[in-house]
Design a protein around this motif. Structure first.
Motif, short mmCIF file in Angstrom:
data_model
loop_
_atom_site.label_atom_id
_atom_site.label_comp_id
_atom_site.label_asym_id
_atom_site.label_seq_id
_atom_site.Cartn_x
_atom_site.Cartn_y
_atom_site.Cartn_z
N LEU A 112 7.25 -2.07 8.87
CA LEU A 112 6.49 -0.96 7.95
C LEU A 112 5.49 -1.97 7.27
O LEU A 112 5.99 -2.95 6.41
CB LEU A 112 7.31 -0.38 7.25
N ASP A 113 4.23 -1.60 7.27
CA ASP A 113 3.32 -2.45 6.72
C ASP A 113 3.15 -2.02 5.26
O ASP A 113 2.56 -1.59 4.98
CB ASP A 113 2.08 -2.18 7.19
N GLN A 114 4.23 -3.09 4.41
CA GLN A 114 4.25 -2.76 3.09
C GLN A 114 3.11 -3.67 2.34
O GLN A 114 2.79 -3.25 1.05
CB GLN A 114 5.52 -2.97 2.40
N LYS A 115 2.37 -4.59 3.07
CA LYS A 115 1.11 -5.09 2.36
C LYS A 115 0.04 -4.48 2.18
O LYS A 115 -0.57 -4.40 1.34
CB LYS A 115 0.91 -6.54 3.23
N ARG A 116 -0.25 -3.58 3.30
CA ARG A 116 -1.39 -2.54 3.31
C ARG A 116 -1.24 -1.29 2.64
O ARG A 116 -1.99 -0.82 1.95
CB ARG A 116 -1.47 -2.28 4.79
N TYR A 117 0.24 -1.04 2.63
CA TYR A 117 0.41 0.43 2.00
C TYR A 117 1.39 0.16 0.91
O TYR A 117 2.53 -0.37 1.01
CB TYR A 117 1.03 1.57 2.97
N GLU A 118 1.32 0.92 -0.20
CA GLU A 118 2.27 0.95 -1.36
C GLU A 118 3.08 2.12 -1.07
O GLU A 118 2.38 3.02 -0.85
CB GLU A 118 1.50 1.00 -2.53
N ILE A 119 4.33 2.14 -0.93
CA ILE A 119 5.17 3.42 -0.91
C ILE A 119 5.25 4.24 -2.21
O ILE A 119 5.74 3.48 -3.32
CB ILE A 119 6.36 2.91 -0.25
N MET A 120 4.77 5.21 -2.15
CA MET A 120 4.84 5.91 -3.46
C MET A 120 6.00 6.93 -3.71
O MET A 120 6.52 7.30 -4.62
CB MET A 120 3.54 6.80 -3.47
N ASP A 121 6.64 7.23 -2.57
CA ASP A 121 7.89 8.18 -2.76
C ASP A 121 8.55 8.34 -1.05
O ASP A 121 7.79 8.11 -0.19
CB ASP A 121 7.57 9.73 -2.95
N ILE A 122 9.68 8.49 -1.13
CA ILE A 122 10.48 8.48 -0.18
C ILE A 122 11.39 9.93 -0.08
O ILE A 122 12.25 10.09 -1.08
CB ILE A 122 11.49 7.35 0.01
N LEU A 123 10.94 10.77 0.67
CA LEU A 123 11.57 12.29 0.91
C LEU A 123 12.75 12.43 1.95
O LEU A 123 12.20 12.84 3.14
CB LEU A 123 10.58 13.26 0.80
N PRO A 124 13.82 12.37 1.56
CA PRO A 124 15.01 12.30 2.78
C PRO A 124 14.78 13.92 3.35
O PRO A 124 14.65 14.85 2.59
CB PRO A 124 16.25 12.08 2.07
N GLN A 125 14.69 14.03 4.53
CA GLN A 125 14.71 15.37 5.28
C GLN A 125 16.06 15.70 6.02
O GLN A 125 16.53 16.73 5.67
CB GLN A 125 13.50 15.26 6.42
N GLU A 126 16.65 14.69 6.58
CA GLU A 126 18.01 14.68 7.12
C GLU A 126 18.71 13.52 6.78
O GLU A 126 18.03 12.43 6.26
CB GLU A 126 17.68 15.00 8.55
N LYS A 127 19.82 13.32 7.29
CA LYS A 127 20.80 12.32 7.15
C LYS A 127 19.89 11.10 7.66
O LYS A 127 20.23 9.75 6.86
CB LYS A 127 22.09 12.38 7.72
#
Length: 77
Positions: free
Chosen positions: A11-26
């Motif tokens: 996952l390109d975390q240098k290019r993208y800043e993770i703003m939120d993680i929204l669990p959908q399923e397990k």
């Protein structure tokens, strides 16, 4: 719950800043990311290995609501 378990190697975390993680399923979650490069499309919604790109947070939020039948909470940035 440790939401970071939904992140994966490559996952390109240098290019993208993770703003939120929204669990959908397990085992799956929607990642809301903002591009760090201002000349690129600014927002990405990543789900099950598919990225959808948007010019604004509003466009991303509308897409999320239409496809997941839920509203996004406003992200403070």
């Amino acid at each position: 719950m440790d939401k970071k378990r939904y992140l994966w190697e490559g996952l390109d975390q240098k290019r993208y800043e993770i703003m939120d993680i929204l669990p959908q399923e397990k085992q799956s979650a929607v990642l809301i990311m903002r591009c760090r490069n201002p000349s690129d499309r600014h927002w990405c919604l990543e789900y099950l290995g598919n990225g959808h790109y948007f010019s604004s947070y509003t466009e991303l939020a509308e897409y999320y609501q239409k496809h997941f039948k839920k509203k996004l909470n406003n992200i403070h940035f």
